[in-house]
Each structure stands twice: as structure tokens, then as C-alpha cells.
Write a protein that holds these residues in place. Sequence first.
Motif, mmCIF file in Angstrom:
data_model
loop_
_atom_site.group_PDB
_atom_site.id
_atom_site.type_symbol
_atom_site.label_atom_id
_atom_site.label_comp_id
_atom_site.label_asym_id
_atom_site.label_seq_id
_atom_site.Cartn_x
_atom_site.Cartn_y
_atom_site.Cartn_z
ATOM 1 N N TYR A 121 0.930 -1.057 0.278
ATOM 2 C CA TYR A 121 0.135 -0.134 -0.592
ATOM 3 C C TYR A 121 0.658 1.461 -0.258
ATOM 4 C CZ TYR A 121 -4.503 -2.170 -0.738
ATOM 5 O OH TYR A 121 -5.780 -2.737 -0.700
ATOM 6 N N TRP A 122 1.555 1.062 0.809
ATOM 7 C CA TRP A 122 2.849 2.352 0.132
ATOM 8 C C TRP A 122 3.655 2.422 -0.941
ATOM 9 C CZ3 TRP A 122 5.007 5.524 4.410
ATOM 10 C CH2 TRP A 122 6.692 6.149 3.481
ATOM 11 N N VAL A 123 3.814 1.401 -1.821
ATOM 12 C CA VAL A 123 3.809 1.597 -3.357
ATOM 13 C C VAL A 123 2.102 2.038 -4.099
ATOM 14 C CG1 VAL A 123 3.769 0.318 -5.522
ATOM 15 C CG2 VAL A 123 5.873 -0.057 -3.134
ATOM 16 N N ARG A 124 0.841 1.376 -3.357
ATOM 17 C CA ARG A 124 -0.130 2.064 -3.732
ATOM 18 C C ARG A 124 -0.664 3.422 -3.742
ATOM 19 N NH1 ARG A 124 -4.252 -2.902 -4.014
ATOM 20 N NH2 ARG A 124 -4.918 -1.563 -5.005
ATOM 21 N N GLU A 125 0.069 3.786 -2.799
ATOM 22 C CA GLU A 125 -0.601 5.170 -2.423
ATOM 23 C C GLU A 125 0.120 6.148 -3.063
ATOM 24 O OE1 GLU A 125 -1.681 5.916 1.268
ATOM 25 O OE2 GLU A 125 -2.779 4.099 1.321
ATOM 26 N N GLY A 126 1.767 5.977 -4.237
ATOM 27 C CA GLY A 126 2.435 6.414 -4.622
ATOM 28 C C GLY A 126 3.421 6.774 -4.243
ATOM 29 N N PHE A 127 3.554 6.691 -2.834
ATOM 30 C CA PHE A 127 4.996 7.325 -2.023
ATOM 31 C C PHE A 127 6.383 6.381 -3.092
ATOM 32 C CE2 PHE A 127 1.744 6.953 1.426
ATOM 33 C CZ PHE A 127 0.930 8.454 1.392
ATOM 34 N N GLY A 128 7.087 7.274 -2.508
ATOM 35 C CA GLY A 128 8.554 6.570 -3.138
ATOM 36 C C GLY A 128 9.251 5.559 -2.188
ATOM 37 N N THR A 129 9.721 4.832 -3.490
ATOM 38 C CA THR A 129 10.351 3.490 -2.561
ATOM 39 C C THR A 129 12.641 3.749 -3.098
ATOM 40 O OG1 THR A 129 9.755 2.397 -4.502
ATOM 41 C CG2 THR A 129 8.744 2.202 -2.692
ATOM 42 N N GLU A 130 12.894 2.156 -2.274
ATOM 43 C CA GLU A 130 14.147 2.831 -2.988
ATOM 44 C C GLU A 130 14.947 0.967 -3.130
ATOM 45 O OE1 GLU A 130 16.507 5.369 -0.618
ATOM 46 O OE2 GLU A 130 16.757 3.959 1.297
ATOM 47 N N SER A 131 16.067 1.340 -3.646
ATOM 48 C CA SER A 131 16.258 -0.489 -4.225
ATOM 49 C C SER A 131 18.038 -0.152 -4.629
ATOM 50 C CB SER A 131 15.988 -1.098 -5.245
ATOM 51 O OG SER A 131 15.798 -0.157 -6.263
ATOM 52 N N LEU A 132 17.919 -1.360 -4.870
ATOM 53 C CA LEU A 132 19.871 -1.359 -5.078
ATOM 54 C C LEU A 132 20.045 -0.205 -6.596
ATOM 55 C CD1 LEU A 132 20.919 -5.002 -4.876
ATOM 56 C CD2 LEU A 132 21.446 -3.234 -3.138
ATOM 57 N N LEU A 133 18.695 0.021 -7.309
ATOM 58 C CA LEU A 133 18.838 0.454 -8.653
ATOM 59 C C LEU A 133 18.578 1.653 -8.272
ATOM 60 C CD1 LEU A 133 16.514 -2.032 -10.883
ATOM 61 C CD2 LEU A 133 18.913 -1.607 -10.180
ATOM 62 N N GLY A 134 18.523 2.371 -6.770
ATOM 63 C CA GLY A 134 17.972 3.740 -6.420
ATOM 64 C C GLY A 134 16.370 4.295 -5.707
ATOM 65 N N LYS A 135 16.363 5.327 -6.074
ATOM 66 C CA LYS A 135 14.960 5.915 -5.733
ATOM 67 C C LYS A 135 13.917 6.113 -6.817
ATOM 68 C CE LYS A 135 17.245 8.232 -2.122
ATOM 69 N NZ LYS A 135 16.251 8.911 -0.668
ATOM 70 N N ARG A 136 12.890 5.226 -7.046
ATOM 71 C CA ARG A 136 11.898 5.274 -6.815
ATOM 72 C C ARG A 136 10.628 6.264 -6.743
ATOM 73 N NH1 ARG A 136 9.135 -0.595 -9.856
ATOM 74 N NH2 ARG A 136 7.198 0.541 -10.750
ATOM 75 N N SER A 137 10.210 6.633 -7.919
ATOM 76 C CA SER A 137 8.829 7.736 -7.565
ATOM 77 C C SER A 137 7.372 6.269 -7.854
ATOM 78 C CB SER A 137 8.382 9.052 -8.678
ATOM 79 O OG SER A 137 9.318 9.544 -8.196
ATOM 80 N N ASN A 138 6.309 6.428 -7.383
ATOM 81 C CA ASN A 138 5.317 5.181 -7.903
ATOM 82 C C ASN A 138 4.188 6.107 -8.244
ATOM 83 O OD1 ASN A 138 7.377 2.867 -7.370
ATOM 84 N ND2 ASN A 138 6.867 3.934 -5.468
ATOM 85 N N GLU A 139 3.130 5.246 -9.310
ATOM 86 C CA GLU A 139 2.018 5.997 -9.515
ATOM 87 C C GLU A 139 1.001 5.604 -8.389
ATOM 88 O OE1 GLU A 139 0.489 4.853 -13.654
ATOM 89 O OE2 GLU A 139 3.005 5.545 -14.125
ATOM 90 N N ILE A 140 -0.035 6.779 -8.190
ATOM 91 C CA ILE A 140 -0.963 6.256 -6.922
ATOM 92 C C ILE A 140 -2.376 5.455 -8.186
ATOM 93 C CG2 ILE A 140 -3.042 7.262 -6.411
ATOM 94 C CD1 ILE A 140 -1.012 10.052 -6.030
ATOM 95 N N ASP A 141 -2.373 4.317 -7.144
ATOM 96 C CA ASP A 141 -3.356 3.522 -8.114
ATOM 97 C C ASP A 141 -4.880 4.520 -7.405
ATOM 98 O OD1 ASP A 141 -5.693 1.443 -7.472
ATOM 99 O OD2 ASP A 141 -4.223 -0.519 -6.916
ATOM 100 N N PRO A 142 -5.770 4.461 -8.193
ATOM 101 C CA PRO A 142 -6.949 5.153 -7.896
ATOM 102 C C PRO A 142 -7.955 4.149 -7.067
ATOM 103 C CG PRO A 142 -7.145 4.588 -9.884
ATOM 104 C CD PRO A 142 -5.543 4.249 -9.245
#
Length: 150
Positions: free
Chosen positions: A117-138
Motif C-alpha cells: 500500500y505504500w507503493v500503491r499510494e504513490g509514495f517513493g521507494t528505493e532499491s539497489l537501483l536507486g530511488k523510484r517514484s510510484n504512480e498512485i493507484d486510484p
Amino acid sequence: MSAVLNTPPAAPDVAAAHFAARLTFEADVSDVHTDLPLGTFVLVDSRSIDAWEQGHIPGAVHLPTAAIATEAAGLIDRDKVVVTYCWGPGCNGATRAALAFARLGYQVKEMIGGYEYWVREGFGTESLLGKRSNEIDPLTAPVTGVSCAC
């Protein structure tokens, strides 16, 4: 016959006690996102190293559930509130992690919805590949990015 009312609702005072108790154990993703920069709690990702490397919440501490008993005291100040998360609502890993922290004497809450739900609400994440923005799931949050104000 009503399927909803087949089992009668609790008396208002019993319901109030139940819902108040739930809020002492849980925090939602939006509230965690809003408060994380304040430093009032430590956010703990209780998933495996593979899951952590795939993606995690920036600012979280990685501490798999199996390691909490032996490593928590060296990583997390006992005076801090701990908020645990795992994959999502279909996983009880955050609950098991919260239990492990509580048994060690920490004040703890579980982030309901988890990483999913962190990802689905569009909040940023990070991984070995760096930071990522996520689209909001309506289906989980207003696409305007404005709080649902619930």
C-alpha cells in the motif's frame, strides 16, 4: 434477513473500546508517510534481504523478524516507538515482527497495508537501483495526491 445484521453490532461503548484499541496497535501508510520525517518513531522493514533489495521505504531500518530478538537492542533505541511493516495485507510478517518487539519491551505499532500500500499510494521507494517514484493507484488514494482526509 440482513446478512450484515445477522450478527448484531456491538453496543456503542464496546465498539468504541474496540476501535480505540485497534488504533493503539496500527498506523496507516499515509500517516506513516507524513510523520516519518519527524523522527518520532523508527520504521522497521521485517522482510528478507531479497525483498529489501527489491525495494523498501526510504528511511526504514532493515531487520528481518528472525533477527529482532538478537539485533534489535543494538540497532534501535528502546525509548523510540517502532512501526513495523512487511509485504502487505495478505502477510502477517509485520504482526510477527511487532510481537517480537513488544516481547523485548518496545512500544510498537504495525503499519497496515505494508509495502504494497505504500507503493500503491504513490509514495517513493528505493532499491539497489536507486530511488523510484510510484504512480498512485486510484483504488487506494486520490489521484490528485491530496490526502483522503479520512
